[in-house]
Scaffold this motif. Structure first.
Motif, short mmCIF file in Angstrom:
data_model
loop_
_atom_site.label_atom_id
_atom_site.label_comp_id
_atom_site.label_asym_id
_atom_site.label_seq_id
_atom_site.Cartn_x
_atom_site.Cartn_y
_atom_site.Cartn_z
N HIS A 24 18.24 -2.27 -23.86
CA HIS A 24 19.12 -1.64 -22.87
C HIS A 24 19.73 -0.36 -23.44
O HIS A 24 19.80 0.67 -22.75
N ILE A 25 20.16 -0.43 -24.69
CA ILE A 25 20.76 0.75 -25.33
C ILE A 25 19.73 1.87 -25.46
O ILE A 25 20.00 3.03 -25.17
N THR A 26 18.52 1.51 -25.87
CA THR A 26 17.46 2.51 -26.01
C THR A 26 17.13 3.17 -24.68
O THR A 26 16.99 4.40 -24.60
N SER A 27 17.01 2.37 -23.63
CA SER A 27 16.71 2.92 -22.31
C SER A 27 17.80 3.87 -21.85
O SER A 27 17.52 4.96 -21.32
N MET A 28 19.07 3.49 -22.06
CA MET A 28 20.18 4.35 -21.66
C MET A 28 20.19 5.65 -22.45
O MET A 28 20.42 6.73 -21.90
N LEU A 29 19.91 5.57 -23.75
CA LEU A 29 19.94 6.77 -24.58
C LEU A 29 18.83 7.74 -24.19
O LEU A 29 19.03 8.96 -24.19
N PHE A 30 17.64 7.23 -23.85
CA PHE A 30 16.57 8.12 -23.42
C PHE A 30 16.93 8.82 -22.11
O PHE A 30 16.59 9.99 -21.89
N LYS A 31 17.61 8.11 -21.21
CA LYS A 31 18.07 8.75 -19.98
C LYS A 31 19.10 9.83 -20.28
O LYS A 31 19.10 10.91 -19.65
N MET A 32 19.98 9.58 -21.23
CA MET A 32 20.95 10.59 -21.63
C MET A 32 20.25 11.80 -22.24
O MET A 32 20.64 12.95 -22.02
N VAL A 33 19.20 11.54 -23.02
CA VAL A 33 18.43 12.63 -23.62
C VAL A 33 17.82 13.52 -22.54
O VAL A 33 17.87 14.75 -22.61
N ASN A 34 17.25 12.91 -21.50
CA ASN A 34 16.65 13.69 -20.42
C ASN A 34 17.69 14.57 -19.73
O ASN A 34 17.42 15.73 -19.41
N VAL A 35 18.88 14.03 -19.51
CA VAL A 35 19.94 14.81 -18.88
C VAL A 35 20.36 15.96 -19.78
O VAL A 35 20.51 17.11 -19.32
N CYS A 36 20.55 15.69 -21.06
CA CYS A 36 20.98 16.73 -22.00
C CYS A 36 19.93 17.83 -22.14
O CYS A 36 20.27 19.01 -22.26
N ILE A 37 18.65 17.46 -22.14
CA ILE A 37 17.59 18.46 -22.23
C ILE A 37 17.63 19.38 -21.02
O ILE A 37 17.53 20.61 -21.15
N GLU A 38 17.81 18.80 -19.85
CA GLU A 38 17.82 19.64 -18.65
C GLU A 38 19.07 20.52 -18.61
O GLU A 38 19.03 21.63 -18.09
N ARG A 39 20.16 20.04 -19.16
CA ARG A 39 21.38 20.86 -19.20
C ARG A 39 21.34 21.89 -20.32
O ARG A 39 22.18 22.78 -20.37
#
Length: 483
Positions: free
Chosen positions: A186-201
């Protein structure tokens, strides 16, 4: 240096803008970067648009299509129409409006160049209704204190915000997921989603922070091995965006070859080959390129996807700088239309060209400007009557490198020479050898003379034991010379 168009960079600039808001100077610099016109790429790229964009999934498809549509007049029509379709599919109204405005500038008579107000209103109602529904469900989960349902509710809400382009709200929703995660997956999945958001920002510092969290997430060995290619690719991309080309190259070179299409919402294996190869060319010497890139069995799998990058590196290692630069120049339009390379390509190409000149000078103490121009500026030779004149752009480039202390040399314009200031190591070795021979001969001469004097029983100087009768400069037998 040119930057990404404002329409693409609006979401990617959010992270930078938030950091820049602390100082007026930084805010002014950010506003200036937003106002810059997009790069125009007049040449046709080598890739086919449909084949190229089919390699990607997620929101990066729109970003790449919009960048191509606003920078390449030849592909603008097709790319912007595809971008409009992507925006509609994700129900991102802001992106849809930007793509329509961009298409209206290049093809005002196209039917898709006019805003579909009915679709906009219907989509707004649908998005508002879904947002309210997800909020209501999440409040119900919180009231029932069901931890797993709360996690899934926050994740669904974050996915919804991310899909419609509300990156700030998506980031907050994903951050709330962290408090209710119960397993490492769950933590890994959440962190990858955060990574995608940060990359786009465009918030690359936050990307690195989340990468470190991913590596410390205590996942199972099999899950960690499966996630390692994506983690390495993300970290290398963040290093490249911060101008750390050597560090980025080393990270790209260690990405496992099983990355495949598991991370196509951010990067593909072809991108790894291009980004890693260019960063290595810009930051590594010939020996490192040979041992760490060309002889790297793991990275060779990526290079096979982009053989021209492998050829360019091989030409550089073999001192064939003209062939290397020609390959890079032929693919310049492709790289200028890449969302991650466009901003740094002029800097990377300049580093490669400068390093090529330095490598070319190493074996020589003196080089003619004509011979250098034929390799590093052949268009100058063919297009100018006096390519080695002081006003020539090529000569001015060399002068700039000397003034910046990149090249340790001086120009003799009268004779058309570039003279190295470095010590000729071969001549220095020869001089040292001759000096050692001279000292050896001199010492051997005196040793032979001393041996002859001893053999004949002679001494030089007075015999102190013989009394005053001998005087200075006397000779006597049965004595040892220089004792």
């Amino acid at each position: 240096m040119d930057t990404l168009p404002d329409s693409v960079g609006s979401s990617q600039m959010d992270g930078e803008a938030s950091r820049a808001s602390g100082t007026p100077e930084a805010a002014a610099a950010m506003a200036k970067s937003r106002s810059k016109a997009p790069v125009r790429v007049e040449e046709a790229p080598k890739f086919d648009l449909d084949t190229y964009i089919a390699n990607y999934t997620g929101r990066t498809r729109y970003d790449r299509l919009y960048l191509i549509g606003t920078c390449s007049p030849l592909l603008a029509n097709d790319a912007l129409k595809a971008a409009i379709s992507e925006a509609k599919a994700s129900r991102d109204i802001v992106r849809y409006e930007k793509a329509v405005r961009a298409l209206a500038e290049v093809a005002p008579n196209d039917p898709e160049a006019s805003l579909n107000s009915a679709w906009v209103q219907e989509t707004q109602r649908s998005v508002t209704a879904q947002t309210e529904r997800l909020d209501t469900e999440l409040r119900g989960y919180k009231n029932n204190l069901i931890k797993e349902s709360i996690r899934m509710g926050n994740e669904d809400l974050g996915n919804h915000y991310y899909e419609i382009g509300d990156l700030a709200a998506a980031s907050k929703a994903y951050a709330r997921v962290r408090d209710v995660c119960t397993t490492p997956n769950h933590i890994t999945s959440m962190l990858f989603k955060m990574v995608n958001v940060c990359i786009e920002r465009g918030d690359w510092l936050s990307v690195q922070t989340n990468v470190h969290r991913l590596r410390n997430s205590q996942s199972k060995p099999d899950d960690a091995a499966r996630n390692e290619p994506k983690i390495g690719a993300t970290y290398a991309l963040s290093q490249m965006h911060q101008g750390q080309f050597l560090e980025a190259a080393n990270t790209f070179l260690t990405i496992p070859a099983d990355l495949g299409d598991s991370f196509n919402e951010v990067i593909t294996p072809n991108d790894v080959a291009v980004y890693g190869g260019l960063c290595a060319l810009a930051s590594m010497n010939r020996e490192e390129l040979q041992s760490q890139v060309l002889d790297n069995q793991n990275f060779r799998n990526f290079l096979e996807l982009e053989p021209h990058i492998r050829r360019a590196i091989a030409f550089f290692c073999n001192f064939k700088f003209r062939a290397c630069l020609d390959i890079l120049e032929a693919y310049r339009p492709d790289y200028l239309l890449d969302i991650h390379l466009q901003r740094f390509l002029p800097q990377i190409y300049k580093l490669i060209r400068t390093k090529s000149m330095k490598q070319y000078m190493i074996p020589f103490s003196t080089v003619t400007l004509d011979s250098m121009a034929k390799i590093f500026a052949p268009e100058v030779i063919g297009g100018e009557a006096r390519p080695t004149d002081i006003s020539s752009p090529f000569v001015q480039e060399i002068i700039g490198l000397i003034q910046d202390e990149v090249l340790d040399a001086r120009i003799d314009l009268e004779r058309g020479l570039l003279v190295s200031n470095k010590i000729d190591l071969r001549s220095e070795v020869q001089r040292n050898a001759l000096e050692n021979i001279r000292e050896f001969n001199q010492e051997a001469y005196w040793r032979v003379m001393r041996a002859n004097c001893i053999a004949h029983g002679l001494i030089v100087g007075a015999d102190r034991s013989a009394g005053p009768g001998m005087g200075k400069g006397g000779f006597s037998r049965d004595s040892t010379m220089f004792d």
